[in-house]
Design a protein around this motif. Structure first.
Motif, mmCIF file in Angstrom:
data_model
loop_
_atom_site.group_PDB
_atom_site.id
_atom_site.type_symbol
_atom_site.label_atom_id
_atom_site.label_comp_id
_atom_site.label_asym_id
_atom_site.label_seq_id
_atom_site.Cartn_x
_atom_site.Cartn_y
_atom_site.Cartn_z
ATOM 1 N N ARG A 15 27.192 2.208 19.149
ATOM 2 C CA ARG A 15 27.019 2.550 20.572
ATOM 3 C C ARG A 15 28.013 1.768 21.433
ATOM 4 O O ARG A 15 28.607 2.306 22.360
ATOM 5 N N ALA A 18 31.378 3.274 20.941
ATOM 6 C CA ALA A 18 31.455 4.569 21.629
ATOM 7 C C ALA A 18 31.633 4.348 23.127
ATOM 8 O O ALA A 18 32.428 5.053 23.773
ATOM 9 N N GLU A 19 30.932 3.387 23.681
ATOM 10 C CA GLU A 19 31.067 3.098 25.115
ATOM 11 C C GLU A 19 32.454 2.557 25.425
ATOM 12 O O GLU A 19 33.051 2.885 26.448
ATOM 13 N N GLU A 20 32.971 1.723 24.527
ATOM 14 C CA GLU A 20 34.328 1.197 24.708
ATOM 15 C C GLU A 20 35.350 2.337 24.671
ATOM 16 O O GLU A 20 36.264 2.391 25.490
ATOM 17 N N LEU A 21 35.180 3.244 23.727
ATOM 18 C CA LEU A 21 36.078 4.405 23.650
ATOM 19 C C LEU A 21 35.996 5.248 24.912
ATOM 20 O O LEU A 21 37.008 5.715 25.430
ATOM 21 N N ARG A 22 34.765 5.458 25.399
ATOM 22 C CA ARG A 22 34.572 6.261 26.607
ATOM 23 C C ARG A 22 35.273 5.596 27.792
ATOM 24 O O ARG A 22 35.971 6.258 28.568
ATOM 25 N N ALA A 23 35.084 4.290 27.954
ATOM 26 C CA ALA A 23 35.715 3.565 29.060
ATOM 27 C C ALA A 23 37.238 3.630 28.945
ATOM 28 O O ALA A 23 37.934 3.840 29.944
ATOM 29 N N THR A 24 37.744 3.472 27.734
ATOM 30 C CA THR A 24 39.188 3.558 27.511
ATOM 31 C C THR A 24 39.700 4.952 27.851
ATOM 32 O O THR A 24 40.733 5.105 28.513
ATOM 33 N N PHE A 25 38.972 5.972 27.416
ATOM 34 C CA PHE A 25 39.370 7.345 27.712
ATOM 35 C C PHE A 25 39.398 7.595 29.215
ATOM 36 O O PHE A 25 40.352 8.179 29.742
ATOM 37 N N LEU A 26 38.374 7.144 29.932
ATOM 38 C CA LEU A 26 38.328 7.353 31.378
ATOM 39 C C LEU A 26 39.479 6.633 32.069
ATOM 40 O O LEU A 26 40.096 7.166 32.999
ATOM 41 N N GLN A 29 42.615 8.579 31.319
ATOM 42 C CA GLN A 29 42.602 9.811 32.110
ATOM 43 C C GLN A 29 43.026 9.530 33.553
ATOM 44 O O GLN A 29 43.732 10.330 34.165
#
Length: 139
Positions: A15, A18-26, A29
């Motif tokens: 988790r 996944a949150e780190e990946l999401r933050a990196t993606f945002l 972006q």
């Protein structure tokens, strides 16, 4: 014994990753378009050691301009000229790549960006796999 508030330690790690990946993606972006425009605008000019050859390349290493000083024709050494042109272009491409890596440094680690630029899929995959949490049996 479970010390992660009801989640197995591996699930908590996944988790968090996944949150780190999401933050990196945002972040990518949001910031990447401006950085991409800066990178696309990169042009680097290098001169040969003797100053008779100048090569300008773009961010992708494409040759934009090649200038030969008229004094170059005083020497009848086609191989030497070809080598000087090749060395000069390679030096310009290396500097252009360094500049692109520098531009993307705020959002992409330098080694990862360099592997991407060089098309080194093995290095990119290796870097990604080292960031993944280890499965329970491999700790």
């Amino acid at each position: 014994m479970n010390t992660t508030g009801g989640q197995a330690p591996d699930a908590a790690g996944m988790r968090a990753y996944a949150e780190e990946l999401r933050a990196t993606f945002l972040r990518l972006q949001e910031e990447a378009p401006a950085l991409h425009e800066r990178a696309r605008a990169v042009q680097v000019t290098e001169k040969s050691r003797d100053g008779l050859v100048a090569a300008t390349v773009g961010a992708n290493g494409e040759l934009i301009r090649l200038d030969l000083d008229p004094r170059i024709y005083r020497r009848q050494d086609a191989r030497g000229l070809a080598d000087a042109i090749t060395r000069t272009i390679h030096a310009a491409v290396a500097r252009a790549q360094d500049r692109v890596v520098e531009i993307f440094a705020p959002i992409i680690p330098a080694d990862q960006m360099r592997a991407h630029i060089e098309g080194d899929l093995d290095a990119v995959l290796e870097q990604m796999s080292t960031r993944l949490p280890k499965p329970p049996g491999e700790r």
